[in-house]
Design a protein around this motif. Structure first.
Motif, PDB file in Angstrom:
ATOM      1  N   LEU A 197       1.293  19.629  -7.504  1.00  8.06           N
ATOM      2  CA  LEU A 197       1.481  20.271  -6.003  1.00  8.06           C
ATOM      3  C   LEU A 197       1.398  19.050  -5.221  1.00  8.06           C
ATOM      4  CD1 LEU A 197       0.079  23.526  -6.542  1.00  8.06           C
ATOM      5  CD2 LEU A 197       2.391  23.050  -6.539  1.00  8.06           C
ATOM      6  N   SER A 218      -3.421  23.757  -4.760  1.00  8.89           N
ATOM      7  CA  SER A 218      -3.045  25.168  -5.223  1.00  8.89           C
ATOM      8  C   SER A 218      -3.824  26.330  -4.533  1.00  8.89           C
ATOM      9  CB  SER A 218      -3.434  25.238  -6.723  1.00  8.89           C
ATOM     10  OG  SER A 218      -3.422  26.670  -7.057  1.00  8.89           O
ATOM     11  N   TYR A 261      -5.031  20.396  -7.787  1.00 10.12           N
ATOM     12  CA  TYR A 261      -3.627  20.200  -7.191  1.00 10.12           C
ATOM     13  C   TYR A 261      -2.251  20.536  -8.229  1.00 10.12           C
ATOM     14  CZ  TYR A 261      -6.324  17.862  -3.534  1.00 10.12           C
ATOM     15  OH  TYR A 261      -7.049  17.432  -2.616  1.00 10.12           O
ATOM     16  N   ARG A 262      -2.696  21.367  -9.182  1.00 13.72           N
ATOM     17  CA  ARG A 262      -1.574  21.754 -10.216  1.00 13.72           C
ATOM     18  C   ARG A 262      -1.556  23.314 -10.042  1.00 13.72           C
ATOM     19  NH1 ARG A 262      -4.403  19.311 -14.611  1.00 13.72           N
ATOM     20  NH2 ARG A 262      -4.311  17.045 -13.744  1.00 13.72           N
ATOM     21  N   ASP A 263      -0.244  23.843 -10.371  1.00 15.60           N
ATOM     22  CA  ASP A 263      -0.082  25.270 -10.433  1.00 15.60           C
ATOM     23  C   ASP A 263      -0.562  25.800 -11.790  1.00 15.60           C
ATOM     24  OD1 ASP A 263       2.104  24.721 -11.983  1.00 15.60           O
ATOM     25  OD2 ASP A 263       3.626  25.429 -10.323  1.00 15.60           O
TER      26      ASP A 263
END
Ligand code: HEC
Ligand code: HEC
Length: 153
Positions: A119, A123, A111-113
């Motif tokens: 995010l 992602s 859930y991170r870019d």
């Protein structure tokens, strides 16, 4: 005279190229790729493994061998669609759904870019789950190796 010279050069070039292709052909015959035969021969690759997976929850998980290893999928993924319309994996593993599905939550890293920014949604770089997660199967290595699992706390 000039034409004759041209002709002999052409002939010499032709002879050379024949030699070249002949040697490539021999090298080809000696080459034994992992599938153990040439493209033109009848396929001798091992038969496709019938995937041994069962329904989610019905199978032992295989422990991870090193930190940050994408865990193997301990269930069958037969018919599980991942495309631009549907990602069936999210239906059980995404934040809003994992509790009801009694499934492990997708890693927070998903859930991170790329810059590490949090995010709300998974992602897109992680959308194609099977790019990193593969089902468990009793597949023997094609070449021997001495890999040993890293001891983890
Ligand atoms: C119907 C619900 C469901 C669907 C759909 C589903 N899973 Fe699972 N998944 C589970 C459950 C339940 C477990 C836990 C099983 C267990 O531990 O025995 C699990 C376990 C896993 C694990 C192991 C996690 C770990 O920490 O070891 C991975 C990886 C995984 N699933 C990936 C996927 C992928 C990729 C898809 C889509 C191709 C998918 N799952 C679709 C329910 C589901
Ligand atoms: C680019 C590679 C990659 C993609 C794509 C990817 N994963 Fe992962 N996944 C990993 C790695 C590496 C880990 C272990 C480290 C971590 O949690 O980041 C992991 C961990 C997990 C876990 C265990 C989390 C935990 O806390 O132990 C689950 C469940 C999971 N992924 C599900 C999925 C699902 C479902 C998808 C598709 C929607 C997906 N992953 C897409 C690489 C990926």
């Amino acid at each position: 005279m000039a034409t004759r010279n041209k002709l002999s050069i052409t002939l010499a070039a032709m002879a050379l190229s024949t030699l070249f292709f002949a040697s490539v052909a021999t090298a080809d015959e000696e080459l034994r790729p992992l599938r153990k035969n040439q493209m033109t021969e009848e396929d001798q690759a091992p038969a496709m493994l019938e995937y041994q997976g069962k329904a989610p929850g019905a199978q032992q998980r295989i422990t991870r061998n090193f930190a940050k290893q994408p865990p193997l999928i301990p269930h069958s993924i037969e018919g599980f669609r991942i495309d631009s319309q549907v990602n069936i994996c999210l239906a059980c593993h995404d934040r809003p759904s994992y509790k009801a599905a009694k499934a492990p939550k997708i890693g927070d890293s998903h859930y991170r870019d790329r810059e590490g920014k949090e995010l709300k949604h998974i992602s897109m770089g992680r959308y194609n789950c099977n790019q990193c997660h593969v089902p468990q199967a009793d597949a023997q290595p094609l070449v021997g190796n001495t890999f040993q699992a890293v001891k983890m706390k």
